[in-house]
Design a protein around this motif. Structure first.
Motif, PDB file in Angstrom:
ATOM      1  N   PRO A 165       0.883  -1.233  -0.032  1.00 42.52           N
ATOM      2  CA  PRO A 165       0.081   0.161   0.033  1.00 42.52           C
ATOM      3  C   PRO A 165       0.914   1.160   0.185  1.00 42.52           C
ATOM      4  CG  PRO A 165      -0.999  -1.558   1.418  1.00 42.52           C
ATOM      5  CD  PRO A 165       0.437  -1.966   1.076  1.00 42.52           C
ATOM      6  N   LEU A 166       0.507   2.409  -0.847  1.00 44.46           N
ATOM      7  CA  LEU A 166       1.211   3.515  -0.801  1.00 44.46           C
ATOM      8  C   LEU A 166       0.533   4.407  -0.138  1.00 44.46           C
ATOM      9  CD1 LEU A 166       1.801   3.771  -4.618  1.00 44.46           C
ATOM     10  CD2 LEU A 166       3.200   2.672  -2.934  1.00 44.46           C
ATOM     11  N   ASN A 167       1.090   4.504   1.283  1.00 43.47           N
ATOM     12  CA  ASN A 167       0.721   5.598   2.212  1.00 43.47           C
ATOM     13  C   ASN A 167       2.134   6.451   2.592  1.00 43.47           C
ATOM     14  OD1 ASN A 167      -1.558   3.992   2.136  1.00 43.47           O
ATOM     15  ND2 ASN A 167      -0.897   2.558   3.784  1.00 43.47           N
ATOM     16  N   LEU A 168       1.689   7.636   3.119  1.00 43.85           N
ATOM     17  CA  LEU A 168       2.805   8.397   3.293  1.00 43.85           C
ATOM     18  C   LEU A 168       2.675   9.221   4.533  1.00 43.85           C
ATOM     19  CD1 LEU A 168       5.842   8.985   2.288  1.00 43.85           C
ATOM     20  CD2 LEU A 168       5.121  10.717   1.252  1.00 43.85           C
ATOM     21  N   ILE A 169       3.379   9.034   5.777  1.00 37.00           N
ATOM     22  CA  ILE A 169       3.297  10.004   6.785  1.00 37.00           C
ATOM     23  C   ILE A 169       4.645  10.578   6.860  1.00 37.00           C
ATOM     24  CG2 ILE A 169       2.814  10.313   9.198  1.00 37.00           C
ATOM     25  CD1 ILE A 169       1.336   7.320   8.953  1.00 37.00           C
ATOM     26  N   SER A 170       4.659  11.773   6.633  1.00 35.12           N
ATOM     27  CA  SER A 170       6.310  12.398   6.208  1.00 35.12           C
ATOM     28  C   SER A 170       6.336  13.628   7.066  1.00 35.12           C
ATOM     29  CB  SER A 170       6.543  12.440   4.903  1.00 35.12           C
ATOM     30  OG  SER A 170       5.758  13.271   4.348  1.00 35.12           O
ATOM     31  N   PHE A 171       7.543  13.937   7.381  1.00 39.26           N
ATOM     32  CA  PHE A 171       7.957  15.148   8.319  1.00 39.26           C
ATOM     33  C   PHE A 171       9.179  15.850   7.830  1.00 39.26           C
ATOM     34  CE2 PHE A 171       5.179  12.462  11.046  1.00 39.26           C
ATOM     35  CZ  PHE A 171       4.157  13.219  11.504  1.00 39.26           C
ATOM     36  N   PHE A 172       9.251  16.871   7.965  1.00 45.51           N
ATOM     37  CA  PHE A 172      10.426  17.749   7.817  1.00 45.51           C
ATOM     38  C   PHE A 172      11.253  18.226   8.930  1.00 45.51           C
ATOM     39  CE2 PHE A 172      12.975  20.908   5.309  1.00 45.51           C
ATOM     40  CZ  PHE A 172      13.401  20.053   4.100  1.00 45.51           C
ATOM     41  N   TYR A 173      12.486  18.004   9.226  1.00 52.81           N
ATOM     42  CA  TYR A 173      13.139  18.526  10.697  1.00 52.81           C
ATOM     43  C   TYR A 173      14.433  19.063  10.123  1.00 52.81           C
ATOM     44  CZ  TYR A 173      10.445  14.604  12.437  1.00 52.81           C
ATOM     45  OH  TYR A 173       9.310  13.471  12.780  1.00 52.81           O
ATOM     46  N   THR A 174      14.959  20.094  10.980  1.00 54.44           N
ATOM     47  CA  THR A 174      16.344  20.310  11.152  1.00 54.44           C
ATOM     48  C   THR A 174      17.155  19.228  11.862  1.00 54.44           C
ATOM     49  OG1 THR A 174      16.201  21.480  13.221  1.00 54.44           O
ATOM     50  CG2 THR A 174      15.771  22.825  11.184  1.00 54.44           C
ATOM     51  N   THR A 175      18.274  19.222  11.572  1.00 58.00           N
ATOM     52  CA  THR A 175      19.073  18.001  11.950  1.00 58.00           C
ATOM     53  C   THR A 175      19.093  18.043  13.724  1.00 58.00           C
ATOM     54  OG1 THR A 175      20.856  17.883  10.142  1.00 58.00           O
ATOM     55  CG2 THR A 175      21.216  16.891  12.388  1.00 58.00           C
ATOM     56  N   LYS A 176      19.026  19.065  14.329  1.00 54.28           N
ATOM     57  CA  LYS A 176      18.932  19.114  15.662  1.00 54.28           C
ATOM     58  C   LYS A 176      17.587  18.665  16.087  1.00 54.28           C
ATOM     59  CE  LYS A 176      18.900  22.337  19.664  1.00 54.28           C
ATOM     60  NZ  LYS A 176      19.047  23.699  19.893  1.00 54.28           N
ATOM     61  N   ASP A 177      16.482  18.982  15.597  1.00 54.04           N
ATOM     62  CA  ASP A 177      15.067  18.554  16.088  1.00 54.04           C
ATOM     63  C   ASP A 177      14.832  17.239  15.596  1.00 54.04           C
ATOM     64  OD1 ASP A 177      14.535  21.259  16.866  1.00 54.04           O
ATOM     65  OD2 ASP A 177      13.711  21.914  14.885  1.00 54.04           O
ATOM     66  N   PHE A 178      15.475  16.964  14.314  1.00 54.47           N
ATOM     67  CA  PHE A 178      15.297  15.140  14.168  1.00 54.47           C
ATOM     68  C   PHE A 178      15.789  14.298  15.348  1.00 54.47           C
ATOM     69  CE2 PHE A 178      16.753  11.376  11.884  1.00 54.47           C
ATOM     70  CZ  PHE A 178      15.718  10.775  11.689  1.00 54.47           C
ATOM     71  N   ILE A 179      17.207  14.801  15.865  1.00 54.38           N
ATOM     72  CA  ILE A 179      17.746  13.961  16.929  1.00 54.38           C
ATOM     73  C   ILE A 179      16.912  13.921  18.246  1.00 54.38           C
ATOM     74  CG2 ILE A 179      19.930  14.107  18.396  1.00 54.38           C
ATOM     75  CD1 ILE A 179      21.599  15.086  16.022  1.00 54.38           C
ATOM     76  N   GLU A 180      16.352  15.167  18.584  1.00 53.97           N
ATOM     77  CA  GLU A 180      15.516  15.060  19.463  1.00 53.97           C
ATOM     78  C   GLU A 180      14.140  14.284  19.609  1.00 53.97           C
ATOM     79  OE1 GLU A 180      14.597  19.402  20.471  1.00 53.97           O
ATOM     80  OE2 GLU A 180      16.714  19.801  20.936  1.00 53.97           O
ATOM     81  N   LYS A 181      13.932  14.197  18.423  1.00 53.23           N
ATOM     82  CA  LYS A 181      12.515  13.429  17.915  1.00 53.23           C
ATOM     83  C   LYS A 181      12.935  11.901  18.101  1.00 53.23           C
ATOM     84  CE  LYS A 181       9.970  11.050  14.812  1.00 53.23           C
ATOM     85  NZ  LYS A 181      10.371   9.922  14.125  1.00 53.23           N
ATOM     86  N   VAL A 182      14.154  11.482  17.556  1.00 51.30           N
ATOM     87  CA  VAL A 182      14.388  10.073  17.622  1.00 51.30           C
ATOM     88  C   VAL A 182      14.753   9.702  19.089  1.00 51.30           C
ATOM     89  CG1 VAL A 182      16.250   8.505  16.911  1.00 51.30           C
ATOM     90  CG2 VAL A 182      15.565  10.143  15.229  1.00 51.30           C
ATOM     91  N   ILE A 183      15.355  10.714  19.914  1.00 49.43           N
ATOM     92  CA  ILE A 183      15.783  10.116  21.163  1.00 49.43           C
ATOM     93  C   ILE A 183      14.236  10.188  22.048  1.00 49.43           C
ATOM     94  CG2 ILE A 183      16.584  11.130  23.502  1.00 49.43           C
ATOM     95  CD1 ILE A 183      18.578  12.674  21.750  1.00 49.43           C
ATOM     96  N   ALA A 184      13.360  10.940  21.808  1.00 53.01           N
ATOM     97  CA  ALA A 184      12.021  10.908  22.412  1.00 53.01           C
ATOM     98  C   ALA A 184      11.252   9.556  21.893  1.00 53.01           C
ATOM     99  CB  ALA A 184      11.309  12.012  22.106  1.00 53.01           C
TER     100      ALA A 184
END
Length: 591
Positions: A165-184
């Motif tokens: 199935p072609l579904n897309l949940i996508s987000f855009f981050y700065t590198t710093k914010d992405f690292i914080e997101k991954v940690i959480a």
């Protein structure tokens, strides 16, 4: 007692209503989104390519400039489609600080996702993701990640295709914010799986202490659910993405989902003691178990993933509702042990219904349907089923000694049944291990073994042995121009022609790529050359799907005294090389 049991029904109805409300309400809460990230859903413009042939150069041309339609969805859901989906982002709308580096995250499990970072002069850089390219992904993570550091990018194009199935949940981050997101995310994921694993370990300990089969089925059921949830959240790609093939990951949800249903049925049958309490329900449960086992094995062989996913959803609804209804009947019959079971199963039924409605597009697609709904449902269900198990053990203590012999007989039957299934599976795997799945011919491993055996006989008994090595002419152009699916059709057609032509004159095998090897025991060189010419003419005159016309080049040689297997193969390969250099569609031989 029956009147007292009826008092539980309003309580169960309240649980169903409140649970569904709490699951459906977050569908508009956007809780997954962080203020530091951009949900790209409504930023996208999309175009459906029903031909599956458009390239990025085509898409960048003026012809398709206005063909893109603005997305109105925060979470893109195209379902099971044969179209290729093209998405476009305007960089100036999301890249606000040109000195920053950014990450584009696509959280869905996809066959193939390609991201093109296009500059103002229409030059571009491409990054690939998805299951097809998992072994090339530098960062082991559940999502598809794309790194963006060039401030001159004008637009970002995303290409989605594949059998999933072609579904897309996508987000855009700065590198710093992405690292914080991954940690959480890692923290909360660790909490959930830690809780489920602890509960599983506790019940495994109880099984070893009490020797009650219901605990064992519950442990396997919980283990399967952990794997199923990990597969739904693409954690299988993160943890073992570089170890298994694409085929495994495209089928993992259906494979583990069916296994989950199998242990769900076994647990429900054992816990409710359907064989004694409701024999007719027990027979129905056995029928469901058999159907689920068939579905489980069918996943490995089928090529229609859509059909298997749909069957899994239907089976999940039917099995869960059946086990819920069975629990209600047992409760109405006066068995108190079913109280906690009904609460847990009510929660599970609610979460499965929400997932099914989302999968069938009855309710709006939202990541919570596949992220939080099953997690919440599983946590509640796990707690109440554990309580139910403890309650049942207390009730069954008085009956345990009398039923021990019956339980042992049932266990032996189940072990024998599993052993027989394992033998059947091993037999099937043995066949698969020596067969090329695309052409159904012996694979390279099997051909090597047969060739070695034939060579040793020719060497020891001085018997004739010839081999024919053939290669499809200009096969790469088929893949380049028509795609790998058409290339696979050509390989299958050539294999069929070889089977018809060779018959009992030799053994055919797939040597590699577009090359095939024919082993001709007790055939002198002249006979092998005649056979090769016969095959060449038949293939030359054959009408292929899509490409219509295709030819094959042949190299032929035979065993001579003093040969080694390597020298014989090398000579045959040189003959094929001469055939290719001399214009293709011809037979060359060396002696």
């Amino acid at each position: 007692m029956k009147n007292k049991v009826l008092l539980y029904i309003p309580f169960l109805l309240i649980i169903i209503a409140s649970f569904l409300f709490n699951l459906l309400t977050p569908l508009t809460a956007n809780a997954l989104e962080d203020a530091k990230s951009i949900n790209l859903g409504t930023y996208y413009e999309f175009y459906r390519d029903p031909t599956n042939k458009l390239t990025i150069e085509d898409v960048l041309s003026d012809e398709y400039e206005r063909a893109f339609i603005q997305s109105q969805q925060k979470y893109l859901f195209y379902g099971q489609t044969e179209d290729t989906i093209w998405l476009r982002l305007h960089a100036d709308e999301i890249m606000h600080d040109l000195d920053e580096t950014y990450w584009l995250e696509a959280t869905d499990k996809l066959n193939s996702i390609e991201v093109y970072l296009v500059k103002s002069d229409d030059t571009y850089d491409m990054q690939k993701g998805g299951i097809s390219h998992i072994k090339n992904q530098e960062i082991a993570y559940r999502s598809n990640l794309f790194y963006i550091e060039d401030p001159s990018i004008e637009a970002i194009y995303v290409k989605l295709d594949g059998i999933m199935p072609l579904n897309l949940i996508s987000f855009f981050y700065t590198t710093k914010d992405f690292i914080e997101k991954v940690i959480a995310y890692k923290f909360y994921t660790g909490l959930f799986y830690g809780f489920m694993t602890s509960l599983l370990s506790y019940n495994l300990f109880l099984f070893f202490s009490l020797k009650e089969k219901a605990y064992l089925y519950y442990v396997f059921y919980m283990l399967c659910f952990i794997f199923y949830q990990a597969s739904m959240n693409s954690l299988d790609l993160e943890l073992v993405g570089h170890l298994f093939s694409e085929r495994f990951f495209t089928r993992s949800i259906s494979f583990i989902g069916n296994l989950l249903l199998i242990f769900m049925i076994l647990f429900g049958k054992e816990f409710l003691d359907l064989k004694r309490n409701f024999p007719q329900f027990n027979r129905m449960a056995n029928g469901l178990l058999g159907a689920t086992v068939i579905s489980f094995f069918s996943v490995y062989f089928t090529t229609d993933i859509t059909m298997m996913n749909t069957i899994l959803i239907i089976m999940a609804i039917f099995v869960t509702f059946f086990l819920w209804l069975s629990g209600l009947f047992v409760l109405l019959k006066g068995h108190k042990m079913a109280r906690y079971y009904m609460i847990g199963w009510t929660v599970l039924l609610g979460s499965i219904m929400v997932q099914a409605l989302g999968f069938l597009s009855v309710i709006p697609f939202h990541p919570r349907i596949y992220e939080e709904v099953p997690a919440i449902g599983a946590a509640f269900e796990a707690i109440f089923l554990s309580l139910a198990l403890g309650d049942k053990i207390n009730i069954m203590k008085k009956e345990y000694q009398a039923s021990q012999e019956k339980l042992n007989e049932k266990l032996e039957h189940l072990v024998a049944e599993r052993t027989q299934q394992l033998k059947m599976a091993n037999t099937e795997l043995e066949i698969l291990a020596h067969t090329d799945q695309l052409t159904q011919l012996p694979n390279r491993f099997q051909v090597d073994r047969l060739l070695t055996d034939g060579f040793e006989r020719a060497q020891s008994k001085q018997m004739p042995l010839s081999i024919i090595l053939l290669d499809i002419d200009q096969f790469k152009a088929v893949n380049d121009n028509y795609g790998h699916q058409v290339g696979d059709l050509v390989l299958q057609e050539v294999a069929m022609q070889l089977k018809e032509s060779v018959s009992n004159e030799g053994t055919i095998g797939r040597w590699g790529g577009e090359e095939f090897l024919i082993i001709c025991p007790q055939s002198p060189l002249g006979t092998a050359i005649d056979l090769a010419e016969k095959i060449r003419r038949q293939i030359e005159g054959h009408t292929f799907p899509v490409v219509i016309h295709k030819t094959v080049s042949f190299g032929v040689t035979s065993y001579i005294s003093g040969d080694t297997l390597h020298s014989m193969l090398s000579r045959c390969d040189k003959a094929l090389y001469h055939a290719k250099n001399n214009g293709r569609n011809r037979v060359e031989y060396l002696q």
